[in-house]
Design a protein around this motif. Structure first.
Motif, mmCIF file in Angstrom:
data_model
loop_
_atom_site.group_PDB
_atom_site.id
_atom_site.type_symbol
_atom_site.label_atom_id
_atom_site.label_comp_id
_atom_site.label_asym_id
_atom_site.label_seq_id
_atom_site.Cartn_x
_atom_site.Cartn_y
_atom_site.Cartn_z
ATOM 1 N N UNK A 420 0.880 -1.151 0.018
ATOM 2 C CA UNK A 420 -0.015 0.105 0.100
ATOM 3 C C UNK A 420 0.814 1.330 0.059
ATOM 4 N N UNK A 421 0.377 2.264 -0.621
ATOM 5 C CA UNK A 421 1.029 3.500 -0.331
ATOM 6 C C UNK A 421 1.175 3.833 1.009
ATOM 7 N N UNK A 422 2.211 4.783 1.349
ATOM 8 C CA UNK A 422 2.234 5.074 2.828
ATOM 9 C C UNK A 422 1.210 5.814 3.306
ATOM 10 N N UNK A 423 0.515 6.629 2.631
ATOM 11 C CA UNK A 423 -0.807 7.187 3.265
ATOM 12 C C UNK A 423 -2.038 6.558 3.005
ATOM 13 N N UNK A 424 -1.858 5.282 2.385
ATOM 14 C CA UNK A 424 -3.070 4.235 2.286
ATOM 15 C C UNK A 424 -3.953 4.897 1.052
ATOM 16 N N UNK A 425 -3.381 5.733 0.114
ATOM 17 C CA UNK A 425 -4.146 6.209 -0.957
ATOM 18 C C UNK A 425 -4.004 5.271 -2.247
ATOM 19 N N UNK A 426 -3.765 4.384 -2.249
ATOM 20 C CA UNK A 426 -3.552 3.216 -3.443
ATOM 21 C C UNK A 426 -2.719 2.073 -3.140
ATOM 22 N N UNK A 427 -2.491 1.123 -4.039
ATOM 23 C CA UNK A 427 -1.795 0.256 -4.009
ATOM 24 C C UNK A 427 -0.592 0.340 -5.286
ATOM 25 N N UNK A 428 0.590 -0.180 -4.688
ATOM 26 C CA UNK A 428 1.793 -0.200 -5.687
ATOM 27 C C UNK A 428 2.066 -1.671 -5.998
ATOM 28 N N UNK A 429 2.054 -2.096 -7.196
ATOM 29 C CA UNK A 429 2.544 -3.341 -7.709
ATOM 30 C C UNK A 429 3.924 -3.298 -8.307
ATOM 31 N N UNK A 430 4.947 -4.094 -7.679
ATOM 32 C CA UNK A 430 6.233 -3.815 -8.187
ATOM 33 C C UNK A 430 6.714 -5.506 -8.850
ATOM 34 N N UNK A 431 7.181 -5.081 -9.874
ATOM 35 C CA UNK A 431 7.744 -6.314 -10.980
ATOM 36 C C UNK A 431 9.216 -6.070 -10.927
ATOM 37 N N UNK A 432 9.954 -7.155 -10.423
ATOM 38 C CA UNK A 432 11.179 -6.979 -10.661
ATOM 39 C C UNK A 432 11.728 -8.260 -11.726
ATOM 40 N N UNK A 433 12.388 -7.622 -12.806
ATOM 41 C CA UNK A 433 12.885 -8.710 -13.818
ATOM 42 C C UNK A 433 14.377 -8.631 -14.066
ATOM 43 N N UNK A 434 14.924 -10.051 -14.718
ATOM 44 C CA UNK A 434 16.532 -9.715 -14.913
ATOM 45 C C UNK A 434 16.680 -9.085 -16.226
ATOM 46 N N UNK A 435 17.655 -8.223 -16.364
ATOM 47 C CA UNK A 435 17.890 -7.832 -17.529
ATOM 48 C C UNK A 435 18.730 -8.793 -18.355
ATOM 49 N N UNK A 436 18.522 -8.554 -19.794
ATOM 50 C CA UNK A 436 19.185 -9.660 -20.851
ATOM 51 C C UNK A 436 20.909 -9.306 -20.820
ATOM 52 N N UNK A 437 21.778 -10.191 -20.530
ATOM 53 C CA UNK A 437 23.204 -9.913 -20.453
ATOM 54 C C UNK A 437 23.603 -9.364 -22.013
ATOM 55 N N UNK A 438 24.212 -8.191 -22.078
ATOM 56 C CA UNK A 438 24.730 -7.815 -23.536
ATOM 57 C C UNK A 438 26.088 -8.467 -23.666
ATOM 58 N N UNK A 439 26.537 -8.689 -24.678
ATOM 59 C CA UNK A 439 27.865 -8.968 -25.383
ATOM 60 C C UNK A 439 28.833 -8.078 -25.258
ATOM 61 N N UNK A 440 30.320 -8.126 -24.872
ATOM 62 C CA UNK A 440 31.196 -7.022 -25.108
ATOM 63 C C UNK A 440 31.115 -6.572 -26.469
ATOM 64 N N UNK A 441 30.669 -7.246 -27.325
ATOM 65 C CA UNK A 441 30.858 -6.870 -28.749
ATOM 66 C C UNK A 441 29.579 -5.621 -29.107
ATOM 67 N N UNK A 442 28.601 -6.105 -28.350
ATOM 68 C CA UNK A 442 27.331 -5.151 -28.348
ATOM 69 C C UNK A 442 27.625 -3.811 -27.553
ATOM 70 N N UNK A 443 28.272 -3.813 -26.486
ATOM 71 C CA UNK A 443 28.515 -2.657 -25.696
ATOM 72 C C UNK A 443 29.605 -1.814 -26.328
ATOM 73 N N UNK A 444 30.513 -2.488 -27.273
ATOM 74 C CA UNK A 444 31.504 -1.634 -28.030
ATOM 75 C C UNK A 444 30.627 -0.805 -29.196
#
Length: 447
Positions: A420-444
């Motif tokens: 719940x929100x700290x002031x009980x003015x609504x609901x918060x839904x949190x979705x935590x997801x893993x990022x796709x690892x990028x290759x070194x070549x993609x980074x460069x």
């Protein structure tokens, strides 16, 4: 068919090989020890013969033939001070004279020899013996020990196999205990009289049994709730069908048909949700998920629920959504965010506001969907994701939406949390997801 890797066989083979190695080392040690004693004895014998030869005559040229045993293979020789051979017993064996007094080993055309040489003022006396004679004597002394060791090897192998069987008896008992259990038994395995090495295995199995028991209980609750949810509309449809059979008024008939159509649609929706939950809880495919753009999926989900939000009306607001690759199936992500947005719109009163934000930290992406609805009672925050649990029974629904979201999020390697929100003015839904690892070549290349 692939042959199973037997622990019993491996232990037997390794222990038997170890015994064979110890036996061979013992035989070699016995041979070395047996060789040392004859060497000392034969050296003393050659020294004694040389002393007797020298002390028995005044002139080496007059040396009589010493009493030699043929099996000793000894050669006694005498030279004058100029190195001329005076005597050799037995004759015909030509061995080189050694220059210093003492024992020495040397090679001759007739083989390897060991000799004791005594250098005198008027000549030299040398007593020699073939080295092969010494080796044969050592081998004959060590042979009984070697034979006994070889005979003990098969007996030791049988003993090792018996001992291994005794050591692994608790494992066999555990297997029999498991085979005798009922298929649906979740009773904990006993730890009494169990070797310490097997305790971690049994503890892990007991933990697995606890998870199985929880899963079976959850399945039973799910089946019971699903049966209850389906029985109610089916009962209503049966009553409506009975009423339809006895009515003659066109207006009443139309009303009953409308109610039956609504009941069919609710049953169809419930069935679809049940199938969706079953698919969400099934293991994911073996193929590696392709990277999915998080911002793109969120925008598609927002577009999908926009008509529902406008009809209420409810405002949909978003911050800058990061365009990052997420490791999940696109269809799963669309279902997750569409269900969460649909729930937020349904429980947010007209004129309310829903804010969608996303941020990335430590290789993970966190999406928040915050509404201005009534929120949830504290005791429901942990249970609302269970099947058929609903926060507000006044709203139409099956109580399966958040269960599907939780199952899909878990399958993607993520986490779903509600607060719940700290002031009980609504609901918060949190979705935590893993990022796709990028290759070194993609980074460069991106840089």
């Amino acid at each position: 068919m692939k042959r199973r890797n037997s622990l019993r066989t491996r232990l037997t083979v390794w222990f038997t090989a170890l015994l064979i190695l110890v036996g061979l080392l013992g035989g070699v040690g016995a041979y070395i020890a047996a060789q040392q004693d004859p060497d000392n004895l034969l050296d003393d014998q050659m020294r004694e013969i040389a002393f007797n030869v020298v002390s028995s005559v005044d002139d080496l040229a007059q040396m009589p033939a010493p009493p030699l045993e043929a099996e000793d293979m000894l050669v006694v020789q005498a030279w004058d001070e100029d190195g001329h051979l005076l005597k050799s017993f037995p004759p015909g064996i030509d061995l080189p004279r050694q220059a210093q007094t003492g024992f020495s080993n040397f090679n001759a055309p007739s083989g390897q020899w060991r000799s004791y040489t005594w250098v005198l003022d008027d000549g030299t006396v040398q007593v020699s013996q073939r080295s092969s004679v010494r080796r044969e004597l050592a081998l004959m002394a060590a042979l009984p020990a070697i034979i006994i060791t070889l005979l003990l090897i098969p007996i030791s192998a049988l003993l090792v196999r018996w001992l291994v069987g005794r050591i692994l008896a608790p494992v066999d008992e555990l297997a029999l205990q498991l085979m005798a259990r009922q298929p649906d038994s979740t009773q904990q395995l006993a730890l009494a009289d169990v070797p310490g090495e097997i305790v971690p295995l049994i503890q892990a199995m007991n933990k697995a049994l606890v998870r199985v028991a929880d899963m079976l209980a959850s399945q039973r609750r799910f089946v019971s709730n699903a049966a209850h949810q389906l029985r109610t509309p089916l009962t209503a449809l049966r009553i409506q069908a009975s009423n339809l059979r006895h009515t003659t008024s066109p207006g009443v008939t139309a009303e009953i048909l409308d109610d039956m159509d609504l009941g069919f649609r609710r049953m169809s929706s419930l069935t679809s949700q049940l199938l969706a939950l079953a698919r969400a809880e099934a293991p994911s495919a073996a193929e590696t998920p392709q990277p999915v753009d998080l911002a793109d999926v969120l925008r598609d989900a927002l577009r999908g629920v926009a008509p529902l939000a406008e009809s209420k009306p409810v405002t949909l607001a978003t911050a800058d959504l990061p365009s990052v690759p997420v490791r999940a199936e696109r269809h799963d992500l669309e279902t997750i965010f569409s269900n969460l947005l649909d729930n937020a719109i349904r429980y947010t009163p007209p004129g309310g506001r829903i804010v969608v934000t996303a941020q990335c930290t430590a290789g993970r992406a966190e999406v928040e969907i915050a509404d201005t609805g009534p929120g949830l009672p504290t005791d429901l925050l942990e249970r609302v994701c269970d099947p058929f649990v609903r926060g507000n029974h006044e709203q139409e629904g099956t109580g399966l939406g958040l269960s599907i979201v939780k199952a899909l999020t878990f399958r993607a390697g993520g986490r779903l949390s509600l607060c719940n929100r700290p002031d009980r003015s609504g609901l918060i839904a949190k979705v935590d997801l893993p990022l796709f690892p990028l290759s070194h070549g993609s980074d460069r290349s991106d840089a």
